[in-house]
Design a protein around this motif. Structure first.
Motif, PDB file in Angstrom:
ATOM      1  N   LEU A 291       0.806  -1.220   0.000  1.00 43.19           N
ATOM      2  CA  LEU A 291       0.000   0.000   0.000  1.00 43.19           C
ATOM      3  C   LEU A 291       0.841   1.273   0.000  1.00 43.19           C
ATOM      4  CD1 LEU A 291      -2.680  -0.953   2.718  1.00 43.19           C
ATOM      5  CD2 LEU A 291      -2.571  -1.630   0.301  1.00 43.19           C
ATOM      6  N   MET A 292       2.147   1.128  -0.024  1.00 49.27           N
ATOM      7  CA  MET A 292       3.030   2.268   0.212  1.00 49.27           C
ATOM      8  C   MET A 292       2.723   3.466  -0.687  1.00 49.27           C
ATOM      9  SD  MET A 292       5.452   3.687   1.924  1.00 49.27           S
ATOM     10  CE  MET A 292       6.256   2.394   2.875  1.00 49.27           C
ATOM     11  N   TRP A 293       2.446   3.225  -1.950  1.00 46.59           N
ATOM     12  CA  TRP A 293       2.246   4.340  -2.880  1.00 46.59           C
ATOM     13  C   TRP A 293       0.792   4.465  -3.332  1.00 46.59           C
ATOM     14  CZ3 TRP A 293       6.183   6.949  -1.799  1.00 46.59           C
ATOM     15  CH2 TRP A 293       7.432   6.346  -1.599  1.00 46.59           C
ATOM     16  N   LEU A 294      -0.111   3.846  -2.586  1.00 47.98           N
ATOM     17  CA  LEU A 294      -1.536   3.970  -2.892  1.00 47.98           C
ATOM     18  C   LEU A 294      -2.159   5.020  -1.978  1.00 47.98           C
ATOM     19  CD1 LEU A 294      -2.694   0.238  -3.185  1.00 47.98           C
ATOM     20  CD2 LEU A 294      -1.591   1.681  -4.907  1.00 47.98           C
ATOM     21  N   ASN A 295      -3.090   5.816  -2.523  1.00 47.26           N
ATOM     22  CA  ASN A 295      -3.868   6.672  -1.633  1.00 47.26           C
ATOM     23  C   ASN A 295      -5.019   5.835  -1.074  1.00 47.26           C
ATOM     24  OD1 ASN A 295      -6.047   6.739  -3.527  1.00 47.26           O
ATOM     25  ND2 ASN A 295      -5.090   8.462  -4.590  1.00 47.26           N
ATOM     26  N   LYS A 296      -5.792   6.419  -0.170  1.00 47.57           N
ATOM     27  CA  LYS A 296      -6.807   5.620   0.515  1.00 47.57           C
ATOM     28  C   LYS A 296      -7.908   5.155  -0.444  1.00 47.57           C
ATOM     29  CE  LYS A 296      -6.395   4.971   4.297  1.00 47.57           C
ATOM     30  NZ  LYS A 296      -5.664   3.864   4.952  1.00 47.57           N
ATOM     31  N   ALA A 297      -8.228   5.959  -1.433  1.00 48.27           N
ATOM     32  CA  ALA A 297      -9.225   5.535  -2.419  1.00 48.27           C
ATOM     33  C   ALA A 297      -8.738   4.297  -3.168  1.00 48.27           C
ATOM     34  CB  ALA A 297      -9.516   6.676  -3.397  1.00 48.27           C
ATOM     35  N   GLU A 298      -7.459   4.273  -3.514  1.00 51.68           N
ATOM     36  CA  GLU A 298      -6.891   3.127  -4.225  1.00 51.68           C
ATOM     37  C   GLU A 298      -6.807   1.895  -3.329  1.00 51.68           C
ATOM     38  OE1 GLU A 298      -4.189   5.855  -7.283  1.00 51.68           O
ATOM     39  OE2 GLU A 298      -3.342   5.131  -5.395  1.00 51.68           O
ATOM     40  N   THR A 299      -6.645   2.108  -2.028  1.00 50.85           N
ATOM     41  CA  THR A 299      -6.665   0.971  -1.102  1.00 50.85           C
ATOM     42  C   THR A 299      -8.051   0.340  -1.058  1.00 50.85           C
ATOM     43  OG1 THR A 299      -4.907   1.953   0.245  1.00 50.85           O
ATOM     44  CG2 THR A 299      -6.245   0.253   1.284  1.00 50.85           C
ATOM     45  N   TRP A 300      -9.078   1.179  -1.068  1.00 53.41           N
ATOM     46  CA  TRP A 300     -10.439   0.646  -1.173  1.00 53.41           C
ATOM     47  C   TRP A 300     -10.625  -0.101  -2.496  1.00 53.41           C
ATOM     48  CZ3 TRP A 300     -13.481  -0.095   2.699  1.00 53.41           C
ATOM     49  CH2 TRP A 300     -13.492   0.774   3.786  1.00 53.41           C
ATOM     50  N   ALA A 301     -10.073   0.453  -3.547  1.00 48.31           N
ATOM     51  CA  ALA A 301     -10.186  -0.199  -4.860  1.00 48.31           C
ATOM     52  C   ALA A 301      -9.505  -1.564  -4.848  1.00 48.31           C
ATOM     53  CB  ALA A 301      -9.574   0.696  -5.940  1.00 48.31           C
ATOM     54  N   LEU A 302      -8.385  -1.672  -4.133  1.00 45.13           N
ATOM     55  CA  LEU A 302      -7.679  -2.952  -4.060  1.00 45.13           C
ATOM     56  C   LEU A 302      -8.540  -4.004  -3.367  1.00 45.13           C
ATOM     57  CD1 LEU A 302      -5.044  -4.450  -4.647  1.00 45.13           C
ATOM     58  CD2 LEU A 302      -4.190  -3.688  -2.416  1.00 45.13           C
ATOM     59  N   ALA A 303      -9.207  -3.610  -2.288  1.00 46.72           N
ATOM     60  CA  ALA A 303     -10.122  -4.550  -1.623  1.00 46.72           C
ATOM     61  C   ALA A 303     -11.244  -4.958  -2.568  1.00 46.72           C
ATOM     62  CB  ALA A 303     -10.689  -3.911  -0.359  1.00 46.72           C
ATOM     63  N   ASP A 304     -11.748  -4.005  -3.333  1.00 50.20           N
ATOM     64  CA  ASP A 304     -12.833  -4.286  -4.274  1.00 50.20           C
ATOM     65  C   ASP A 304     -12.351  -5.187  -5.408  1.00 50.20           C
ATOM     66  OD1 ASP A 304     -15.458  -4.114  -5.096  1.00 50.20           O
ATOM     67  OD2 ASP A 304     -15.249  -2.141  -6.047  1.00 50.20           O
TER      68      ASP A 304
END
Length: 227
Positions: free
Chosen positions: A159-172
Protein backbone atom coordinates in the motif's frame (compact mmCIF):
# COMPACT_ATOMS: atom_id res chain seq x y z
CA UNK A 1 5.86 -23.57 -0.61
CA UNK A 2 5.83 -19.79 -0.46
CA UNK A 3 5.20 -18.26 2.96
CA UNK A 4 4.47 -14.76 4.19
CA UNK A 5 3.84 -13.06 7.53
CA UNK A 6 1.29 -10.25 7.69
CA UNK A 7 1.65 -7.69 10.46
CA UNK A 8 -2.02 -7.67 11.31
CA UNK A 9 -4.15 -5.23 13.30
CA UNK A 10 -7.58 -6.09 11.93
CA UNK A 11 -7.84 -2.62 10.39
CA UNK A 12 -8.60 -1.67 6.81
CA UNK A 13 -5.01 -1.59 5.60
CA UNK A 14 -3.68 -4.80 7.14
CA UNK A 15 -6.88 -6.67 6.21
CA UNK A 16 -6.52 -5.56 2.58
CA UNK A 17 -2.90 -6.74 2.68
CA UNK A 18 -4.02 -10.11 4.04
CA UNK A 19 -6.68 -10.48 1.34
CA UNK A 20 -4.08 -9.85 -1.36
CA UNK A 21 -1.42 -12.05 0.27
CA UNK A 22 -3.79 -15.02 0.41
CA UNK A 23 -3.88 -14.96 -3.41
CA UNK A 24 -0.09 -14.72 -3.73
CA UNK A 25 1.35 -17.17 -1.18
CA UNK A 26 0.75 -20.80 -0.26
CA UNK A 27 0.85 -20.06 3.46
CA UNK A 28 -0.01 -16.73 5.07
CA UNK A 29 0.47 -16.29 8.80
CA UNK A 30 -0.71 -13.27 10.80
CA UNK A 31 0.99 -11.69 13.78
CA UNK A 32 -0.79 -9.16 15.98
CA UNK A 33 0.87 -7.16 18.74
CA UNK A 34 -0.85 -6.47 22.03
CA UNK A 35 0.86 -3.36 23.35
CA UNK A 36 -1.90 -2.15 25.61
CA UNK A 37 -3.41 -0.12 22.79
CA UNK A 38 -6.30 2.19 23.45
CA UNK A 39 -8.88 -0.42 22.49
CA UNK A 40 -8.22 -4.06 23.29
CA UNK A 41 -11.15 -4.76 20.98
CA UNK A 42 -8.60 -4.41 18.17
CA UNK A 43 -7.11 -7.77 19.22
CA UNK A 44 -10.49 -9.52 19.13
CA UNK A 45 -11.31 -8.06 15.72
CA UNK A 46 -7.93 -9.21 14.39
CA UNK A 47 -8.55 -12.76 15.66
CA UNK A 48 -11.99 -12.86 14.05
CA UNK A 49 -10.92 -11.46 10.70
CA UNK A 50 -7.80 -13.65 10.40
CA UNK A 51 -9.91 -16.74 11.09
CA UNK A 52 -12.70 -15.76 8.69
CA UNK A 53 -10.36 -14.93 5.83
CA UNK A 54 -8.39 -18.17 6.22
CA UNK A 55 -4.94 -17.27 7.52
CA UNK A 56 -2.80 -20.37 8.14
CA UNK A 57 -2.23 -19.21 11.74
CA UNK A 58 -2.62 -16.13 13.88
CA UNK A 59 -0.15 -15.29 16.62
CA UNK A 60 -0.93 -12.60 19.21
CA UNK A 61 2.24 -11.38 20.90
CA UNK A 62 2.32 -9.47 24.19
CA UNK A 63 4.59 -6.44 23.86
CA UNK A 64 3.21 -4.48 26.79
CA UNK A 65 6.63 -3.01 27.48
CA UNK A 66 5.98 -0.62 24.59
CA UNK A 67 3.03 0.80 26.51
CA UNK A 68 5.30 1.58 29.46
CA UNK A 69 7.83 3.42 27.30
CA UNK A 70 5.79 5.13 24.58
CA UNK A 71 3.43 7.91 25.62
CA UNK A 72 0.71 8.47 23.01
CA UNK A 73 -3.04 8.91 22.77
CA UNK A 74 -3.10 5.28 21.62
CA UNK A 75 -1.36 4.07 24.79
CA UNK A 76 -2.93 6.41 27.36
CA UNK A 77 -6.69 6.56 27.92
CA UNK A 78 -6.36 9.98 29.55
CA UNK A 79 -4.93 11.55 26.37
CA UNK A 80 -7.72 12.28 23.86
CA UNK A 81 -6.95 11.65 20.19
CA UNK A 82 -6.49 15.04 18.60
CA UNK A 83 -6.54 16.44 15.07
CA UNK A 84 -3.90 18.98 16.15
CA UNK A 85 -0.20 18.29 15.69
CA UNK A 86 2.20 18.33 18.62
CA UNK A 87 5.12 20.74 18.92
CA UNK A 88 7.34 18.19 17.16
CA UNK A 89 4.99 18.22 14.15
CA UNK A 90 3.66 14.70 14.78
CA UNK A 91 0.10 13.69 15.69
CA UNK A 92 -0.41 12.66 19.30
CA UNK A 93 -1.47 9.20 18.07
CA UNK A 94 2.13 8.50 17.03
CA UNK A 95 3.57 5.65 19.13
CA UNK A 96 7.37 6.11 19.05
CA UNK A 97 9.21 2.92 18.12
CA UNK A 98 6.07 0.93 17.36
CA UNK A 99 6.93 -0.15 13.83
CA UNK A 100 10.60 -0.56 14.72
CA UNK A 101 9.54 -3.13 17.31
CA UNK A 102 6.76 -4.71 15.25
CA UNK A 103 8.83 -5.23 12.11
CA UNK A 104 11.79 -6.55 14.08
CA UNK A 105 9.65 -9.12 15.87
CA UNK A 106 7.82 -10.02 12.66
CA UNK A 107 11.21 -10.54 11.01
CA UNK A 108 12.25 -12.93 13.78
CA UNK A 109 8.96 -14.78 13.39
CA UNK A 110 9.53 -15.00 9.64
CA UNK A 111 12.96 -16.49 10.34
CA UNK A 112 11.38 -19.16 12.56
CA UNK A 113 8.72 -20.09 10.00
CA UNK A 114 11.01 -19.88 6.97
CA UNK A 115 8.91 -17.10 5.43
CA UNK A 116 10.43 -15.03 2.66
CA UNK A 117 8.26 -11.98 3.18
CA UNK A 118 6.90 -9.79 5.96
CA UNK A 119 3.94 -7.74 4.74
CA UNK A 120 2.89 -4.51 6.39
CA UNK A 121 0.19 -2.03 5.44
CA UNK A 122 2.16 1.17 6.03
CA UNK A 123 1.61 3.90 3.49
CA UNK A 124 3.53 7.06 2.67
CA UNK A 125 0.99 8.53 0.25
CA UNK A 126 -1.84 8.88 2.75
CA UNK A 127 0.08 8.32 5.97
CA UNK A 128 -0.94 10.09 9.15
CA UNK A 129 2.33 11.89 9.74
CA UNK A 130 4.11 8.87 11.22
CA UNK A 131 7.84 8.72 10.36
CA UNK A 132 7.84 4.92 10.77
CA UNK A 133 5.44 4.55 7.84
CA UNK A 134 7.88 6.00 5.32
CA UNK A 135 9.48 3.96 2.56
CA UNK A 136 12.95 5.10 3.65
CA UNK A 137 12.40 3.71 7.14
CA UNK A 138 11.07 0.36 5.89
CA UNK A 139 14.01 -0.13 3.53
CA UNK A 140 16.42 0.70 6.35
CA UNK A 141 14.98 -1.79 8.84
CA UNK A 142 14.72 -4.40 6.08
CA UNK A 143 18.44 -4.08 5.45
CA UNK A 144 19.18 -4.28 9.17
CA UNK A 145 17.15 -7.47 9.55
CA UNK A 146 18.89 -9.11 6.60
CA UNK A 147 22.30 -8.16 7.98
CA UNK A 148 21.48 -9.05 11.56
CA UNK A 149 19.99 -12.49 10.80
CA UNK A 150 22.14 -13.29 7.74
CA UNK A 151 19.06 -14.40 5.85
CA UNK A 152 17.17 -13.07 2.86
CA UNK A 153 13.93 -11.39 3.84
CA UNK A 154 11.66 -8.89 2.13
CA UNK A 155 9.48 -6.39 3.91
CA UNK A 156 6.72 -5.82 1.39
CA UNK A 157 4.56 -2.70 1.55
CA UNK A 158 1.81 -3.17 -1.07
CA UNK A 159 0.00 0.00 0.00
CA UNK A 160 3.03 2.27 0.21
CA UNK A 161 2.25 4.34 -2.88
CA UNK A 162 -1.54 3.97 -2.89
CA UNK A 163 -3.87 6.67 -1.63
CA UNK A 164 -6.81 5.62 0.52
CA UNK A 165 -9.23 5.53 -2.42
CA UNK A 166 -6.89 3.13 -4.23
CA UNK A 167 -6.66 0.97 -1.10
CA UNK A 168 -10.44 0.65 -1.17
CA UNK A 169 -10.19 -0.20 -4.86
CA UNK A 170 -7.68 -2.95 -4.06
CA UNK A 171 -10.12 -4.55 -1.62
CA UNK A 172 -12.83 -4.29 -4.27
CA UNK A 173 -10.54 -5.83 -6.88
CA UNK A 174 -10.52 -8.98 -4.76
CA UNK A 175 -14.28 -8.80 -4.15
CA UNK A 176 -13.93 -7.88 -0.49
CA UNK A 177 -14.84 -4.19 -0.27
CA UNK A 178 -18.02 -4.81 1.73
CA UNK A 179 -16.21 -7.13 4.12
CA UNK A 180 -13.41 -4.65 4.75
CA UNK A 181 -15.90 -1.84 5.19
CA UNK A 182 -18.10 -3.66 7.72
CA UNK A 183 -15.74 -5.97 9.63
CA UNK A 184 -12.49 -4.06 10.17
CA UNK A 185 -11.56 -1.71 13.00
CA UNK A 186 -9.64 1.40 12.04
CA UNK A 187 -11.31 3.93 14.34
CA UNK A 188 -9.21 5.37 17.17
CA UNK A 189 -12.37 5.36 19.30
CA UNK A 190 -12.96 1.65 18.83
CA UNK A 191 -16.03 1.66 16.56
CA UNK A 192 -16.01 -1.24 14.06
CA UNK A 193 -16.89 -0.60 10.42
CA UNK A 194 -17.44 3.00 9.39
CA UNK A 195 -16.19 4.15 12.79
CA UNK A 196 -17.01 7.15 14.94
CA UNK A 197 -16.73 9.52 11.98
CA UNK A 198 -14.79 12.06 14.00
CA UNK A 199 -11.22 10.86 14.65
CA UNK A 200 -8.36 11.41 12.16
CA UNK A 201 -8.35 7.74 11.16
CA UNK A 202 -12.07 7.77 10.39
CA UNK A 203 -11.70 10.96 8.36
CA UNK A 204 -9.00 9.39 6.19
CA UNK A 205 -10.97 6.18 5.74
CA UNK A 206 -14.27 7.93 4.95
CA UNK A 207 -12.76 10.43 2.51
CA UNK A 208 -10.99 7.64 0.65
CA UNK A 209 -14.13 5.54 0.43
CA UNK A 210 -16.21 8.44 -0.83
CA UNK A 211 -13.60 9.25 -3.47
CA UNK A 212 -13.56 5.65 -4.65
CA UNK A 213 -17.34 5.26 -4.75
CA UNK A 214 -17.72 8.52 -6.70
CA UNK A 215 -14.95 7.73 -9.23
CA UNK A 216 -14.71 3.94 -9.34
CA UNK A 217 -13.50 3.51 -12.90
CA UNK A 218 -10.83 6.21 -12.68
CA UNK A 219 -9.53 5.09 -9.29
CA UNK A 220 -9.43 1.44 -10.36
CA UNK A 221 -7.53 2.43 -13.50
CA UNK A 222 -4.99 4.33 -11.39
CA UNK A 223 -4.64 1.32 -9.09
CA UNK A 224 -4.08 -1.09 -11.95
CA UNK A 225 -1.41 1.20 -13.36
CA UNK A 226 0.47 0.97 -10.06
CA UNK A 227 0.20 -2.80 -9.61
Amino acid sequence: MSTAIVVFSGGQDSTTCLIQALTQYDNVHCITFDYGQRHNQEIEVAKKVALELGAASHKVMDVGLLNELAVSSLTRDNIPVSHELQENGLPNSFVPGRNILFLTLAGIYAYQLGAESVITGVCETDFSGYPDCRDEFVKSINQSLVLGMDRKLRIDTPLMWLNKAETWALADKYGQLDYVRSQTLTCYNGVIGDGCGDCPSCDLRKNGLNEYLENKDAVMADLNAKL
